[in-house]
Scaffold this motif. Sequence first.
Motif, PDB file in Angstrom:
ATOM      1  N   LEU A  68       0.791  -1.347   0.144  1.00 43.93           N
ATOM      2  CA  LEU A  68       0.136  -0.093   0.195  1.00 43.93           C
ATOM      3  C   LEU A  68       0.919   1.128   0.152  1.00 43.93           C
ATOM      4  O   LEU A  68       0.274   2.634  -0.462  1.00 43.93           O
ATOM      5  N   GLN A  69       1.668   1.492   0.629  1.00 47.08           N
ATOM      6  CA  GLN A  69       2.799   2.295   0.438  1.00 47.08           C
ATOM      7  C   GLN A  69       3.287   2.671  -1.002  1.00 47.08           C
ATOM      8  O   GLN A  69       3.491   4.361  -0.948  1.00 47.08           O
ATOM      9  N   GLY A  70       3.385   2.172  -1.414  1.00 45.20           N
ATOM     10  CA  GLY A  70       3.493   2.653  -3.103  1.00 45.20           C
ATOM     11  C   GLY A  70       2.733   2.707  -3.847  1.00 45.20           C
ATOM     12  O   GLY A  70       2.496   3.472  -5.312  1.00 45.20           O
ATOM     13  N   LYS A  71       1.059   2.462  -3.587  1.00 46.72           N
ATOM     14  CA  LYS A  71       0.775   2.821  -3.689  1.00 46.72           C
ATOM     15  C   LYS A  71      -0.840   4.074  -3.484  1.00 46.72           C
ATOM     16  O   LYS A  71      -1.454   4.230  -3.700  1.00 46.72           O
ATOM     17  N   GLN A  72      -0.165   4.963  -2.619  1.00 46.41           N
ATOM     18  CA  GLN A  72      -1.092   5.676  -1.782  1.00 46.41           C
ATOM     19  C   GLN A  72      -1.013   6.150  -2.528  1.00 46.41           C
ATOM     20  O   GLN A  72       0.610   6.832  -2.710  1.00 46.41           O
ATOM     21  N   ASP A  73      -1.678   7.665  -3.107  1.00 49.36           N
ATOM     22  CA  ASP A  73      -1.968   8.780  -4.119  1.00 49.36           C
ATOM     23  C   ASP A  73      -2.453   9.715  -2.883  1.00 49.36           C
ATOM     24  O   ASP A  73      -2.100  10.803  -3.691  1.00 49.36           O
ATOM     25  N   LYS A  74      -2.646   9.899  -2.047  1.00 50.06           N
ATOM     26  CA  LYS A  74      -3.703  10.695  -0.980  1.00 50.06           C
ATOM     27  C   LYS A  74      -2.495  11.002  -0.159  1.00 50.06           C
ATOM     28  O   LYS A  74      -1.771   9.725   0.757  1.00 50.06           O
ATOM     29  N   SER A  75      -2.411  11.894   1.096  1.00 47.61           N
ATOM     30  CA  SER A  75      -1.601  12.245   1.820  1.00 47.61           C
ATOM     31  C   SER A  75      -2.246  11.207   3.899  1.00 47.61           C
ATOM     32  O   SER A  75      -3.099  11.468   3.065  1.00 47.61           O
ATOM     33  N   GLN A  76      -1.434  11.764   4.145  1.00 51.43           N
ATOM     34  CA  GLN A  76      -1.647  10.551   5.609  1.00 51.43           C
ATOM     35  C   GLN A  76      -2.313  11.748   6.060  1.00 51.43           C
ATOM     36  O   GLN A  76      -3.915  11.122   7.039  1.00 51.43           O
ATOM     37  N   ASP A  77      -2.664  12.932   6.001  1.00 48.62           N
ATOM     38  CA  ASP A  77      -3.667  13.418   6.048  1.00 48.62           C
ATOM     39  C   ASP A  77      -5.161  13.157   5.597  1.00 48.62           C
ATOM     40  O   ASP A  77      -5.910  13.320   6.715  1.00 48.62           O
ATOM     41  N   PHE A  78      -5.439  12.999   5.200  1.00 52.21           N
ATOM     42  CA  PHE A  78      -6.508  12.725   4.423  1.00 52.21           C
ATOM     43  C   PHE A  78      -7.503  11.167   4.818  1.00 52.21           C
ATOM     44  O   PHE A  78      -8.182  11.847   5.294  1.00 52.21           O
ATOM     45  N   TYR A  79      -6.320  10.402   4.760  1.00 47.67           N
ATOM     46  CA  TYR A  79      -6.555   8.978   5.672  1.00 47.67           C
ATOM     47  C   TYR A  79      -7.113   9.617   7.189  1.00 47.67           C
ATOM     48  O   TYR A  79      -8.555   9.130   7.749  1.00 47.67           O
ATOM     49  N   GLU A  80      -6.407  10.220   8.234  1.00 49.06           N
ATOM     50  CA  GLU A  80      -6.722  10.296   8.927  1.00 49.06           C
ATOM     51  C   GLU A  80      -8.516  11.523   9.027  1.00 49.06           C
ATOM     52  O   GLU A  80      -9.198  10.761  10.696  1.00 49.06           O
ATOM     53  N   ALA A  81      -8.619  12.324   8.411  1.00 46.58           N
ATOM     54  CA  ALA A  81      -9.618  13.376   8.015  1.00 46.58           C
ATOM     55  C   ALA A  81     -10.832  11.929   7.484  1.00 46.58           C
ATOM     56  O   ALA A  81     -11.803  12.480   8.518  1.00 46.58           O
ATOM     57  N   GLY A  82     -10.805  11.631   7.268  1.00 45.11           N
ATOM     58  CA  GLY A  82     -11.758  10.399   7.144  1.00 45.11           C
ATOM     59  C   GLY A  82     -11.697   9.181   8.109  1.00 45.11           C
ATOM     60  O   GLY A  82     -13.017   9.245   9.137  1.00 45.11           O
ATOM     61  N   ILE A  83     -10.792   9.035   9.146  1.00 40.72           N
ATOM     62  CA  ILE A  83     -11.677   8.156   9.664  1.00 40.72           C
ATOM     63  C   ILE A  83     -11.973   8.683  11.377  1.00 40.72           C
ATOM     64  O   ILE A  83     -12.855   8.289  12.010  1.00 40.72           O
ATOM     65  N   PHE A  84     -11.939   9.646  11.205  1.00 40.48           N
ATOM     66  CA  PHE A  84     -11.757  11.065  12.908  1.00 40.48           C
ATOM     67  C   PHE A  84     -13.083  11.570  12.007  1.00 40.48           C
ATOM     68  O   PHE A  84     -14.156  11.759  12.957  1.00 40.48           O
ATOM     69  N   SER A  85     -14.017  11.508  11.675  1.00 36.72           N
ATOM     70  CA  SER A  85     -15.233  11.375  11.086  1.00 36.72           C
ATOM     71  C   SER A  85     -16.129  11.027  10.804  1.00 36.72           C
ATOM     72  O   SER A  85     -17.484  11.291  10.801  1.00 36.72           O
ATOM     73  N   LEU A  86     -15.695   9.733  10.488  1.00 40.38           N
ATOM     74  CA  LEU A  86     -16.183   8.139  10.698  1.00 40.38           C
ATOM     75  C   LEU A  86     -17.365   8.940  11.960  1.00 40.38           C
ATOM     76  O   LEU A  86     -18.968   8.537  11.952  1.00 40.38           O
ATOM     77  N   PRO A  87     -17.254   8.762  12.835  1.00 39.68           N
ATOM     78  CA  PRO A  87     -18.424   9.099  14.247  1.00 39.68           C
ATOM     79  C   PRO A  87     -19.948   9.961  14.297  1.00 39.68           C
ATOM     80  O   PRO A  87     -21.378   9.870  13.792  1.00 39.68           O
ATOM     81  N   GLU A  88     -19.251  11.312  12.994  1.00 37.98           N
ATOM     82  CA  GLU A  88     -20.416  12.425  12.993  1.00 37.98           C
ATOM     83  C   GLU A  88     -21.002  11.824  11.409  1.00 37.98           C
ATOM     84  O   GLU A  88     -21.910  11.575  11.622  1.00 37.98           O
ATOM     85  N   ARG A  89     -20.298  11.180  10.596  1.00 39.76           N
ATOM     86  CA  ARG A  89     -20.692  10.005   9.306  1.00 39.76           C
ATOM     87  C   ARG A  89     -22.391   9.173   9.751  1.00 39.76           C
ATOM     88  O   ARG A  89     -22.623   8.945   9.220  1.00 39.76           O
TER      89      ARG A  89
END
Length: 104
Positions: A68-89
């Motif tokens: 996955l490290q070779g395939k990641q096309d988005k930044s770590q911040d993008f994934y963290e924001a998505g995870i942290f927004s899960l409870p609200e979603r």
Amino acid sequence: MTSHRNYQWLEAGQTGVATPKDDLHPKKIMLSVWWGVKGIIHWEILPAGCTITADLCCQQLDRVAAKLQGKQDKSQDFYEAGIFSLPERWRQVIDSNGAYIVET
């Protein structure tokens, strides 16, 4: 596995040819597959007699992470924001009786 008999047409006085039974325990293999929303990320066929253990899962996760490290096309911040927004979603889904409305 359904068993069946092999029938033979014989003339009077003939004896039939013996047919061995199929193996009751054929050799099996185990396939371990890791996938994401876009499809399969990693797969491997485990050695015969291999048991899934926590150590094996950790080793496989390391291999998945390396791929996955070779395939990641988005930044770590993008994934963290998505995870942290899960409870609200999920709260929105529950409040709307199971329907998730995509905000644009």
